[in-house]
Enzyme design. Structure first.
Site, mmCIF file in Angstrom:
data_model
loop_
_atom_site.group_PDB
_atom_site.id
_atom_site.type_symbol
_atom_site.label_atom_id
_atom_site.label_comp_id
_atom_site.label_asym_id
_atom_site.label_seq_id
_atom_site.Cartn_x
_atom_site.Cartn_y
_atom_site.Cartn_z
ATOM 1 N N MET A 1 -76.379 37.198 29.701
ATOM 2 C CA MET A 1 -75.796 38.204 30.597
ATOM 3 C C MET A 1 -76.434 38.177 31.979
ATOM 4 S SD MET A 1 -75.566 41.407 27.987
ATOM 5 C CE MET A 1 -77.126 41.203 27.190
ATOM 6 N N LYS B 1 -65.915 45.226 25.648
ATOM 7 C CA LYS B 1 -66.624 45.786 26.794
ATOM 8 C C LYS B 1 -66.857 44.647 27.763
ATOM 9 C CE LYS B 1 -69.805 47.038 24.090
ATOM 10 N NZ LYS B 1 -71.169 47.284 23.679
ATOM 11 N N ASP C 1 -64.361 42.109 20.338
ATOM 12 C CA ASP C 1 -64.421 42.289 21.790
ATOM 13 C C ASP C 1 -64.040 41.002 22.511
ATOM 14 O OD1 ASP C 1 -66.846 40.773 21.710
ATOM 15 O OD2 ASP C 1 -67.788 42.606 20.926
HETATM 16 C C1 LIG Z 1 -73.499 40.799 25.016
HETATM 17 S S1 LIG Z 1 -74.228 39.217 24.949
HETATM 18 C C2 LIG Z 1 -73.892 38.780 23.318
HETATM 19 C C3 LIG Z 1 -74.715 37.671 22.794
HETATM 20 C C4 LIG Z 1 -74.325 37.283 21.387
HETATM 21 N N1 LIG Z 1 -74.625 38.352 20.453
HETATM 22 C C5 LIG Z 1 -74.986 35.979 20.923
HETATM 23 O O1 LIG Z 1 -75.796 36.004 20.000
HETATM 24 O O2 LIG Z 1 -74.675 34.958 21.520
HETATM 25 C C6 LIG Z 1 -73.119 38.289 25.909
HETATM 26 C C7 LIG Z 1 -73.779 37.143 26.647
HETATM 27 O O3 LIG Z 1 -74.000 36.061 25.772
HETATM 28 C C8 LIG Z 1 -73.831 34.852 26.469
HETATM 29 N N2 LIG Z 1 -72.736 34.111 25.849
HETATM 30 C C9 LIG Z 1 -72.042 34.448 24.763
HETATM 31 N N3 LIG Z 1 -71.121 33.503 24.463
HETATM 32 C C10 LIG Z 1 -71.256 32.548 25.393
HETATM 33 C C11 LIG Z 1 -70.605 31.312 25.652
HETATM 34 N N4 LIG Z 1 -69.617 30.900 24.852
HETATM 35 N N5 LIG Z 1 -70.995 30.575 26.710
HETATM 36 C C12 LIG Z 1 -71.983 31.003 27.505
HETATM 37 N N6 LIG Z 1 -72.637 32.147 27.332
HETATM 38 C C13 LIG Z 1 -72.288 32.923 26.294
HETATM 39 C C14 LIG Z 1 -73.499 35.195 27.896
HETATM 40 O O4 LIG Z 1 -74.698 35.229 28.631
HETATM 41 C C15 LIG Z 1 -72.919 36.570 27.739
HETATM 42 O O5 LIG Z 1 -73.004 37.313 28.941
#
Ligand SMILES: C[S@@+](CC[C@H](N)C(=O)[O-])C[C@H]1O[C@@H](n2cnc3c(N)ncnc32)[C@H](O)[C@@H]1O
Length: 465
Positions: free
Chosen positions: A390, A276, A254
């Site tokens: 998120m 998504k 994704d």
């Molecule tokens: C659907 S969640 C997935 C989280 C993921 N499974 C994890 O363990 O990091 C997506 C959210 O993770 C956070 N996120 C993921 N990668 C990020 C990054 N490189 N920098 C900042 N926030 C991040 C943000 O808040 C984003 O909206």
């Protein structure tokens, strides 16, 4: 001005070819040594040559023409060659050689002078038949040699044996298993099992037994691999993730997976974007599950590559359950979650002996009525860190409710925007001004919010990086 990016590494066949080396000193000898075990005939054009060249120059495979590289000599000896090295210590002579070769469309390499060269020789790791070529396009040969050293130390000495064993079995395997995908799977199972070690050690009988065993299990069903890719920086991939990325038949990914990570996936694996984004549903979750299951049932090793860790706000649990309910084998490999990755790059420790004895990961997703439904009294303890995934849109409500339930308005908070990526930014503020910061600085997703005293540990005066 040469553009170093336009060199394409290829391997050229020389066992039936004549090649020319102009020059007889140390530089020429280095090229000569590369050629002597590969080329059918070598002509060396130089008034004097080193001992190493002279001892081969018996006029059969190696012909030494004792002459300067005059125009007449070049005319006589350039045209019938497959490749040419201009390897004298005189740049002008080398340029004349390259001009003569280029005029006849013959590939030529002027040593240490990429500009007139039509090819360059890479740094080579030689475990023939395995050869690894490293090139910086002539930009930094010393770096190429360093890389060679680093890779050399990783490669087993018996790599050549292993490749020879695989070569000997190839035609037999082709007859027994006409389907390319099945064959590839068998070879991969062989390389993952004891057969590889046996072949590396030159124990061909044992290696053959292992290959037959791998063949027998080749009819197995596909698998689903739920793998965390970390927050975006390829350095934060695990070794296991890299290995599975190299073995997958297809990859479902994704928008949290950047190109720099996709570049490390096996080139011929099929890439399926199932991203998504808020408000832009590329594929609903049940269709992602169905696609994953359909592919695994068709025998594919399906890599479901997820941002961060698959089991932290990633719906990895649901995907695993769906695949298991479909009777598939599922492997789960964790990744560095955004909280750890972003905390590390922002120099914000998530726990601290004096200030944060616990850390809560929350999702800022609002309910259908737009309100956040969180256990507020548990969130306003002052000896803990809150990490909100998120959470950009509901940030005003989140901060207001935390203040309402008892945290002070000047309570430290930070937003890490595009954490661990080249364009990452750290915005430091307080509960009172964080939502304003997010709006006025036009902060975009992915962004992670960290709230708690730990934010102050990164240094009081740094507001944005
Ligand atoms: C659907 S969640 C997935 C989280 C993921 N499974 C994890 O363990 O990091 C997506 C959210 O993770 C956070 N996120 C993921 N990668 C990020 C990054 N490189 N920098 C900042 N926030 C991040 C943000 O808040 C984003 O909206």
């Amino acid at each position: 001005m040469v553009n170093d990016d336009f060199f394409l590494p290829i391997a050229i066949r020389l066992d039936d070819a004549a090649v020319l080396v102009v020059g007889g000193g140390e530089i020429a000898t280095h090229k000569f040594r590369l050629l002597i075990s590969r080329a059918a005939r070598i002509t060396v054009l130089a008034p004097t040559v080193t001992e190493a060249i002279a001892e081969h120059a018996d006029g059969s495979r190696v012909i030494w023409i004792r002459s300067e590289a005059t125009d007449a000599m070049l005319t006589a000896h350039v045209s019938d060659k497959r490749i040419i090295f201009a390897a004298t210590d005189d740049a002008l002579t080398n340029r004349r050689v390259t001009a003569a070769a280029r005029a006849r469309n013959i590939p030529v390499c002027a040593v240490d002078d990429p500009a007139p060269s039509t090819f360059i020789t890479p740094a080579i790791i030689d475990r023939r038949p395995v050869q690894i070529a490293i090139t910086t396009g002539g930009a930094a040969p010393v770096l190429a040699r360093r890389l060679r050293l680093a890779i050399e130390t990783l490669l087993p000495a018996g790599l050549g044996h292993l490749a020879q064993f695989m070569r000997r079995q190839r035609s037999d395997m082709r007859v027994r298993m006409p389907d390319v995908a099945t064959r590839r799977r068998v070879w991969e199972a062989f390389l993952d099992g004891p057969g590889q070690e046996a072949a590396l050690a030159g124990l061909d009988n044992e290696a053959l037994e292992a290959l037959h065993a791998a063949t027998e299990t080749s009819e197995r069903a596909g698998e689903v691999w739920l793998v965390g890719a970390g927050p975006g920086d390829p350095d934060m991939l695990t070794l296991g993730a890299l290995r599975l990325m190299q073995n997958a038949d297809s990859i479902l990914y994704d928008h949290l997976i950047p190109e720099t990570i996709l570049d490390r996936v096996r080139r011929d694996a099929e890439r399926v974007f199932v991203g998504k984004k808020r408000g832009h549903h590329a594929l609903p979750q049940n269709e992602i599950n169905a696609e994953m299951i359909r592919r695994a049932r068709a025998g594919e090793r399906v890599l479901r590559l997820k941002g961060g860790d698959p089991f932290i706000f990633g719906r990895g649990g649901e995907e695993m359950e769906a695949a298991m309910a479909a009777g598939l084998t599922v492997r789960v490999l964790p990744g560095i979650t955004a909280a750890s990755g972003c905390g590390a790059i922002a120099r914000i420790p998530l726990t601290h002996r004096d200030h944060a004895r616990s850390c809560i990961f929350l999702t800022g997703h609002a309910r259908a009525d737009g309100l956040l439904d969180l256990a507020w009294p548990a969130l306003v303890r002052r000896d803990q860190t809150l990490v909100i995934y998120m959470g950009l849109a509901p940030l005003p409500e989140l901060c207001a409710r935390l203040i309402e339930h008892g945290l002070p308005p000047d309570w430290p908070a930070a937003i890490i925007e595009h954490g661990t990526r080249p364009d990452q930014k750290v915005h430091v503020g307080t509960l009172a001004n964080l939502a304003h910061l997010a709006a006025t600085r036009n902060i975009t997703s992915p962004a992670l919010t960290i709230i708690g005293k730990v934010v102050l540990h990164r240094g009081a005066n740094q507001h944005t990086d």
